[in-house]
Design a protein around this motif. Structure first.
Motif, mmCIF file in Angstrom:
data_model
loop_
_atom_site.group_PDB
_atom_site.id
_atom_site.type_symbol
_atom_site.label_atom_id
_atom_site.label_comp_id
_atom_site.label_asym_id
_atom_site.label_seq_id
_atom_site.Cartn_x
_atom_site.Cartn_y
_atom_site.Cartn_z
ATOM 1 N N GLU A 21 0.838 -1.196 0.000
ATOM 2 C CA GLU A 21 0.000 0.000 0.000
ATOM 3 C C GLU A 21 0.876 1.250 0.000
ATOM 4 O OE1 GLU A 21 -3.691 1.905 0.086
ATOM 5 O OE2 GLU A 21 -3.162 -0.187 -0.227
ATOM 6 N N ALA A 24 2.607 1.862 -3.303
ATOM 7 C CA ALA A 24 1.745 2.231 -4.417
ATOM 8 C C ALA A 24 1.370 3.711 -4.425
ATOM 9 C CB ALA A 24 0.483 1.388 -4.386
ATOM 10 N N HIS A 25 1.476 4.364 -3.300
ATOM 11 C CA HIS A 25 1.132 5.778 -3.240
ATOM 12 C C HIS A 25 2.181 6.627 -3.950
ATOM 13 C CE1 HIS A 25 -1.593 4.243 -0.390
ATOM 14 N NE2 HIS A 25 -1.921 5.387 0.149
ATOM 15 N N SER A 105 -2.740 10.008 -6.856
ATOM 16 C CA SER A 105 -2.032 9.086 -7.741
ATOM 17 C C SER A 105 -3.056 8.269 -8.511
ATOM 18 C CB SER A 105 -1.074 8.188 -6.954
ATOM 19 O OG SER A 105 -1.772 7.472 -5.973
ATOM 20 N N ASP A 107 -3.642 5.305 -8.569
ATOM 21 C CA ASP A 107 -4.280 4.209 -7.816
ATOM 22 C C ASP A 107 -5.424 4.744 -6.957
ATOM 23 O OD1 ASP A 107 -3.021 5.413 -5.675
ATOM 24 O OD2 ASP A 107 -2.032 3.616 -4.951
ATOM 25 N N HIS A 109 -5.246 7.117 -4.561
ATOM 26 C CA HIS A 109 -4.900 7.565 -3.217
ATOM 27 C C HIS A 109 -4.322 8.972 -3.230
ATOM 28 C CE1 HIS A 109 -4.668 3.087 -2.254
ATOM 29 N NE2 HIS A 109 -5.713 3.580 -1.629
HETATM 30 CU CU CU Z 1 -1.881 4.235 -2.978
#
Ligand code: CU
Length: 121
Positions: A21, A24-25, A105, A107, A109
């Motif tokens: 997690e 991925a940010h 982003s 994704d 977030h």
């Molecule tokens: Cu993220």
């Protein structure tokens, strides 16, 4: 599975989930001017993130000496949408400036942060 094995198993899964997690940010990798840099008045800001960002929901606010907001142009994305470039209108007076950024982003977030640099006379 024994009780201990099960606990270790789920702890490992949770750790991987949290690490994934965080990775991925969109994190700010580098910027120009750099954090804590002392430079002549810059013509633009370049913020390079670890992930692609969504221009519509990303932006920066620059505050200068006396807490005055710096006039900025429209931001644009470069470097496969990972770098946010924001033009600075006009010449900045000497002093310390704080850049507050927020990005969305791809994704989905949101992340934000701030850094500062100094403009030399
Ligand atoms: Cu993220």
């Amino acid at each position: 599975m024994s009780r201990l094995t099960r606990i270790l198993f789920f702890t490992a899964i949770a750790t991987i989930a949290v690490a994934g997690e965080a990775l991925a940010h969109a994190h700010l990798k580098s910027s120009v001017p750099a954090d804590k840099a002392s430079i002549a008045s810059p013509g633009e800001l370049d913020l390079s993130f670890s992930e692609e960002v969504n221009l519509k929901f990303s932006g920066v606010k620059v505050t200068g000496p006396d807490n005055k907001s710096v006039k900025l142009g429209d931001g644009m994305l470069m470097d496969s949408d990972k770098t946010l470039m924001v033009p600075i209108s006009g010449k900045l007076a000497a002093g310390q400036y704080t850049v507050e950024w927020h990005v969305l982003s791809t994704d989905g977030h949101k992340t934000n942060g701030s850094y500062s640099f100094t403009v030399t006379p």
